[in-house]
Motif scaffolding. Structure first.
Motif, short mmCIF file in Angstrom:
data_model
loop_
_atom_site.label_atom_id
_atom_site.label_comp_id
_atom_site.label_asym_id
_atom_site.label_seq_id
_atom_site.Cartn_x
_atom_site.Cartn_y
_atom_site.Cartn_z
N LYS A 1 45.15 41.36 33.52
CA LYS A 1 44.85 42.92 33.26
C LYS A 1 45.87 43.77 34.08
N ALA A 2 46.06 43.53 35.33
CA ALA A 2 47.00 44.26 36.19
C ALA A 2 48.49 44.04 35.64
N GLU B 1 49.33 43.27 32.56
CA GLU B 1 49.65 43.81 31.28
C GLU B 1 49.60 45.57 31.39
N ASN B 2 48.64 46.06 32.29
CA ASN B 2 48.75 47.34 32.42
C ASN B 2 49.90 47.84 33.30
N TRP C 1 54.35 48.72 31.63
CA TRP C 1 55.27 49.91 31.25
C TRP C 1 56.06 50.44 32.62
#
Ligand code: 3HC
Length: 311
Positions: free
Chosen positions: A286-287, A289-290, A293
């Motif tokens: 999750k980290a 993917e987040n 950007w």
């Protein structure tokens, strides 16, 4: 010829000459270093999770500040080690993908939950205590960048262990409930800490070759014995016990004899079936993917700066 190159390489190792990134090295030396250093780095980053779990619940501002500093240190250790991995020609993306995909290993110890504040003390005292013995040895490893990374890591590790012991010392001098929290944490973290040193020497896949190449300077069992001897003395100061009925000082060998490790549990956790393996990788995934950007923005910024330099 490759034989001659290998001979010169081994002579450098035998003469304690550090191997540097641009030096010729056997492919297998490069490969086992990428394996070990990247797994070491993953361990540091995953190791932030069990401790991070208590930053918002630390019992005082002082404890919160200390724990924040320690978790930040682990992130830095991970970065030193990922950078050392890159000197061997493996990209950071590849290394991170190996972790996120579940392909890469990291230290089994971080797949256990931190259930009470006492666990934060036990992790500092036992887990960082074990890691220090291993990392002090790795300061003398034959690959230059890895040796230098461990020298920097060790400068911060003793604070990690001391603050953990101090947490347990305060608990051990507290109310009966606090004493029970202290003993319970030691009971749950003792055997998994012994597993950090790896399989017995007889079952160790890499030890023989890693010793010839001076990647490993002490065997798994040697470091484990050193750790047991150290902790068996320190636990007396806490007025607590270690959960091993076979623990006994051996006058003849001047070592503490100790009970048999549950190797089924060890391999089960290494294979991914420990209490927190799934949770740890989900959190990292999750980290990652987040954070996509941020990586894209940093790359775009770097490309613009490079283009401006061209003009
Ligand atoms: N957890 C997970 N896998 C383990 C393990 C453990 N505790 N111990 C051994 N293994 C794996 C090895 O990686 C190897 O598998 P692989 O071939 O897929 O890599 C296999 O079990 C056989 O073990 P070996 O003894 O043959 O492997 P090594 O020679 O690599 O020795 C080691 C294992 C001593 C852990 C060595 O890899 C090492 O020194 N690694 C670097 C230090 C490290 O990772 N320390 C632990 C975590 S760091 C930490 O705690 C940070 C602290 O600040 C919080």
């Amino acid at each position: 010829s490759v034989q001659e190159l290998e001979k010169i390489f081994q002579q450098k190792i035998d003469q304690e000459i550090k191997i540097e990134p641009k030096d010729w090295m056997p492919d297998a030396y490069r490969k086992t270093l990428v394996r070990q250093i990247s797994q070491h780095a993953h361990s540091e980053i995953i190791g932030m999770l069990p401790e991070g779990n208590w930053i918002t619940r630390a019992p005082s501002l002082k404890r919160k500040a200390i724990l924040l500093a320690k978790v930040q240190d682990e992130a830095g250790h991970g970065l030193y080690l990922y950078a050392a991995t890159e000197t061997l020609g493996t990209s950071r993306e590849q290394t991170m993908d190996d972790l996120i995909s579940g392909k890469a290993k990291y230290s089994s110890i971080f797949n256990y939950p931190t259930l009470t504040w006492g666990d934060i003390g036990a992790v500092g005292w036992l887990v960082d205590g074990a890691a220090i013995l291993n990392q002090v040895m790795l300061c003398r490893t034959s690959y230059g960048p890895y040796s230098r990374a461990n020298i920097r890591i060790c400068k911060e590790e003793s604070f990690h262990q001391r603050q953990g012991f101090e947490i347990l010392l305060v608990l051990s001098q507290g109310t009966p409930e606090q004493k029970a929290i202290c003993q319970d944490a030691i009971n749950r973290w003792w055997w998994p800490s012994l597993m950090m040193f790896g399989p017995k020497d007889g079952e160790s896949t890499h030890s023989e070759q890693s010793t010839i190449w001076k990647i490993k300077r002490k065997s798994n069992d040697e470091l484990r014995q050193q750790f047991v001897n150290m902790i068996a003395e320190q636990v007396k100061i806490l007025g607590m016990t270690l959960p091993d009925p076979d623990l006994k000082y051996n006058e003849a060998t001047k070592n503490y004899d100790f009970g048999e490790i549950d190797w089924n549990e060890f391999w089960n956790v290494v294979k991914g079936n420990g209490p927190c393996n799934k949770q740890r990788l989900d959190t990292r995934r999750k980290a990652h993917e987040n954070g996509a950007w941020v990586r894209a923005a940093a790359e775009a910024h770097a490309a613009k700066r490079a283009a401006r330099k061209q003009q």
